[in-house]
Design a protein around this motif. Structure first.
Motif, PDB file in Angstrom:
ATOM      1  N   ALA A  17     -10.344 100.018-108.419  1.00  0.00           N
ATOM      2  CA  ALA A  17      -9.806 101.407-107.923  1.00  0.00           C
ATOM      3  C   ALA A  17     -10.173 101.695-106.556  1.00  0.00           C
ATOM      4  O   ALA A  17     -11.124 101.478-106.155  1.00  0.00           O
ATOM      5  N   ARG A  18      -9.105 102.155-105.756  1.00  0.00           N
ATOM      6  CA  ARG A  18      -9.162 102.450-104.477  1.00  0.00           C
ATOM      7  C   ARG A  18      -8.597 103.577-104.231  1.00  0.00           C
ATOM      8  O   ARG A  18      -7.521 103.911-104.564  1.00  0.00           O
ATOM      9  N   VAL A  19      -9.051 104.599-103.255  1.00  0.00           N
ATOM     10  CA  VAL A  19      -8.461 105.522-102.596  1.00  0.00           C
ATOM     11  C   VAL A  19      -8.484 105.800-101.067  1.00  0.00           C
ATOM     12  O   VAL A  19      -9.781 105.659-100.834  1.00  0.00           O
ATOM     13  N   GLU A  20      -7.838 106.027-100.396  1.00  0.00           N
ATOM     14  CA  GLU A  20      -7.913 106.109 -98.981  1.00  0.00           C
ATOM     15  C   GLU A  20      -7.813 107.769 -98.542  1.00  0.00           C
ATOM     16  O   GLU A  20      -6.853 108.285 -99.182  1.00  0.00           O
ATOM     17  N   VAL A  21      -8.481 108.185 -97.731  1.00  0.00           N
ATOM     18  CA  VAL A  21      -8.545 109.332 -97.275  1.00  0.00           C
ATOM     19  C   VAL A  21      -8.514 109.664 -95.933  1.00  0.00           C
ATOM     20  O   VAL A  21      -9.308 108.700 -95.316  1.00  0.00           O
ATOM     21  N   THR A  22      -8.219 110.931 -95.306  1.00  0.00           N
ATOM     22  CA  THR A  22      -8.208 111.204 -93.827  1.00  0.00           C
ATOM     23  C   THR A  22      -9.051 112.203 -93.686  1.00  0.00           C
ATOM     24  O   THR A  22      -8.760 113.532 -94.391  1.00  0.00           O
ATOM     25  N   LEU A  23     -10.064 112.186 -93.034  1.00  0.00           N
ATOM     26  CA  LEU A  23     -11.081 113.221 -92.792  1.00  0.00           C
ATOM     27  C   LEU A  23     -11.229 113.499 -91.210  1.00  0.00           C
ATOM     28  O   LEU A  23     -10.815 112.868 -90.574  1.00  0.00           O
ATOM     29  N   PRO A  24     -11.834 114.836 -91.006  1.00  0.00           N
ATOM     30  CA  PRO A  24     -12.214 115.175 -89.491  1.00  0.00           C
ATOM     31  C   PRO A  24     -13.245 114.561 -89.153  1.00  0.00           C
ATOM     32  O   PRO A  24     -14.176 114.018 -89.913  1.00  0.00           O
ATOM     33  N   ALA A  25     -13.320 114.478 -87.845  1.00  0.00           N
ATOM     34  CA  ALA A  25     -14.472 113.693 -87.139  1.00  0.00           C
ATOM     35  C   ALA A  25     -15.893 114.621 -87.822  1.00  0.00           C
ATOM     36  O   ALA A  25     -15.903 115.643 -87.947  1.00  0.00           O
ATOM     37  N   GLY A  26     -16.966 113.745 -87.892  1.00  0.00           N
ATOM     38  CA  GLY A  26     -18.279 114.463 -88.443  1.00  0.00           C
ATOM     39  C   GLY A  26     -18.361 114.608 -89.885  1.00  0.00           C
ATOM     40  O   GLY A  26     -19.142 115.078 -90.374  1.00  0.00           O
ATOM     41  N   ALA A  35     -12.627 115.019-101.206  1.00  0.00           N
ATOM     42  CA  ALA A  35     -11.213 115.001-100.601  1.00  0.00           C
ATOM     43  C   ALA A  35     -10.523 114.125-101.392  1.00  0.00           C
ATOM     44  O   ALA A  35      -9.446 114.093-101.591  1.00  0.00           O
ATOM     45  N   ALA A  36     -11.244 112.983-101.802  1.00  0.00           N
ATOM     46  CA  ALA A  36     -10.480 111.997-102.699  1.00  0.00           C
ATOM     47  C   ALA A  36     -10.057 112.396-104.063  1.00  0.00           C
ATOM     48  O   ALA A  36      -9.189 112.004-104.846  1.00  0.00           O
ATOM     49  N   ASN A  37     -10.583 113.733-104.604  1.00  0.00           N
ATOM     50  CA  ASN A  37     -10.247 114.369-105.894  1.00  0.00           C
ATOM     51  C   ASN A  37     -10.617 113.328-107.177  1.00  0.00           C
ATOM     52  O   ASN A  37      -9.316 113.047-107.537  1.00  0.00           O
ATOM     53  N   LEU A  38     -11.688 112.671-107.126  1.00  0.00           N
ATOM     54  CA  LEU A  38     -12.001 111.500-108.001  1.00  0.00           C
ATOM     55  C   LEU A  38     -11.306 111.799-109.576  1.00  0.00           C
ATOM     56  O   LEU A  38     -11.068 110.845-110.131  1.00  0.00           O
ATOM     57  N   ALA A  39     -11.732 112.944-109.943  1.00  0.00           N
ATOM     58  CA  ALA A  39     -11.206 113.253-111.303  1.00  0.00           C
ATOM     59  C   ALA A  39      -9.983 113.153-111.449  1.00  0.00           C
ATOM     60  O   ALA A  39      -9.533 112.429-112.615  1.00  0.00           O
ATOM     61  N   THR A  41      -7.772 110.830-109.057  1.00  0.00           N
ATOM     62  CA  THR A  41      -7.423 109.645-108.621  1.00  0.00           C
ATOM     63  C   THR A  41      -8.082 108.383-109.242  1.00  0.00           C
ATOM     64  O   THR A  41      -7.529 107.343-109.331  1.00  0.00           O
ATOM     65  N   MET A  42      -9.271 108.651-109.825  1.00  0.00           N
ATOM     66  CA  MET A  42     -10.304 107.721-110.499  1.00  0.00           C
ATOM     67  C   MET A  42     -10.924 108.123-111.476  1.00  0.00           C
ATOM     68  O   MET A  42     -12.233 108.243-111.450  1.00  0.00           O
ATOM     69  N   PRO A  43     -10.242 108.685-112.578  1.00  0.00           N
ATOM     70  CA  PRO A  43     -10.993 109.338-113.543  1.00  0.00           C
ATOM     71  C   PRO A  43     -12.138 108.433-114.221  1.00  0.00           C
ATOM     72  O   PRO A  43     -12.981 108.967-114.767  1.00  0.00           O
ATOM     73  N   GLU A  44     -12.011 107.073-114.122  1.00  0.00           N
ATOM     74  CA  GLU A  44     -12.899 106.275-114.796  1.00  0.00           C
ATOM     75  C   GLU A  44     -14.344 105.963-114.091  1.00  0.00           C
ATOM     76  O   GLU A  44     -15.272 105.616-114.358  1.00  0.00           O
ATOM     77  N   ALA A  45     -14.208 106.465-112.762  1.00  0.00           N
ATOM     78  CA  ALA A  45     -15.304 106.296-111.647  1.00  0.00           C
ATOM     79  C   ALA A  45     -16.517 107.342-111.985  1.00  0.00           C
ATOM     80  O   ALA A  45     -16.363 108.472-112.581  1.00  0.00           O
ATOM     81  N   GLU A  46     -17.773 106.847-112.156  1.00  0.00           N
ATOM     82  CA  GLU A  46     -18.863 107.588-112.517  1.00  0.00           C
ATOM     83  C   GLU A  46     -19.500 107.680-110.926  1.00  0.00           C
ATOM     84  O   GLU A  46     -20.097 106.722-110.359  1.00  0.00           O
TER      85      GLU A  46
END
Length: 95
Positions: A17-26, A35-39, A41-46
């Motif tokens: 499973a993969r998710v790409e996010v864009t974040l501010p510097a730092g 930011a990925a909201n894993l619940a 986008t990847m509900p199976e991820a622990e």
């Protein structure tokens, strides 16, 4: 600069499973996970803060990120590697 592009991956035995996010510097690993909201986008991820890596190197949630980094959500080992080697060497059952 438009920000950092970061990928978050979670490998399962049969798929990845993969998710790409864009974040501010730092931004940090924790910022990327939020930011990925894993619940959704990847509900199976622990997500275990002790099992995070950036390109295979253990990382903390506070670790700073760089453009193009890949955050890996590590799964616990199913079998101790030493025990698995012993079983293979003695012809014992596979784990």
């Amino acid at each position: 600069m438009s920000g950092l592009r970061v990928e978050i991956v979670y490998a399962l035995p049969d798929r990845c499973a993969r998710v790409e996010v864009t974040l501010p510097a730092g931004a940090t690993v924790a910022d990327a996970l939020r930011a990925a909201n894993l619940a959704e986008t990847m509900p199976e991820a622990e997500v275990d803060p002790a099992r995070l890596a950036v390109y295979g190197r253990l990382a903390t949630a506070e670790a700073a990120l760089h453009d193009g980094d890949r955050i890996e959500l590590l799964r616990p080992l199913r079998v101790d590697p030493k025990q698995a080697r012993r079983r293979r060497a003695t012809g014992g059952p596979a784990p």
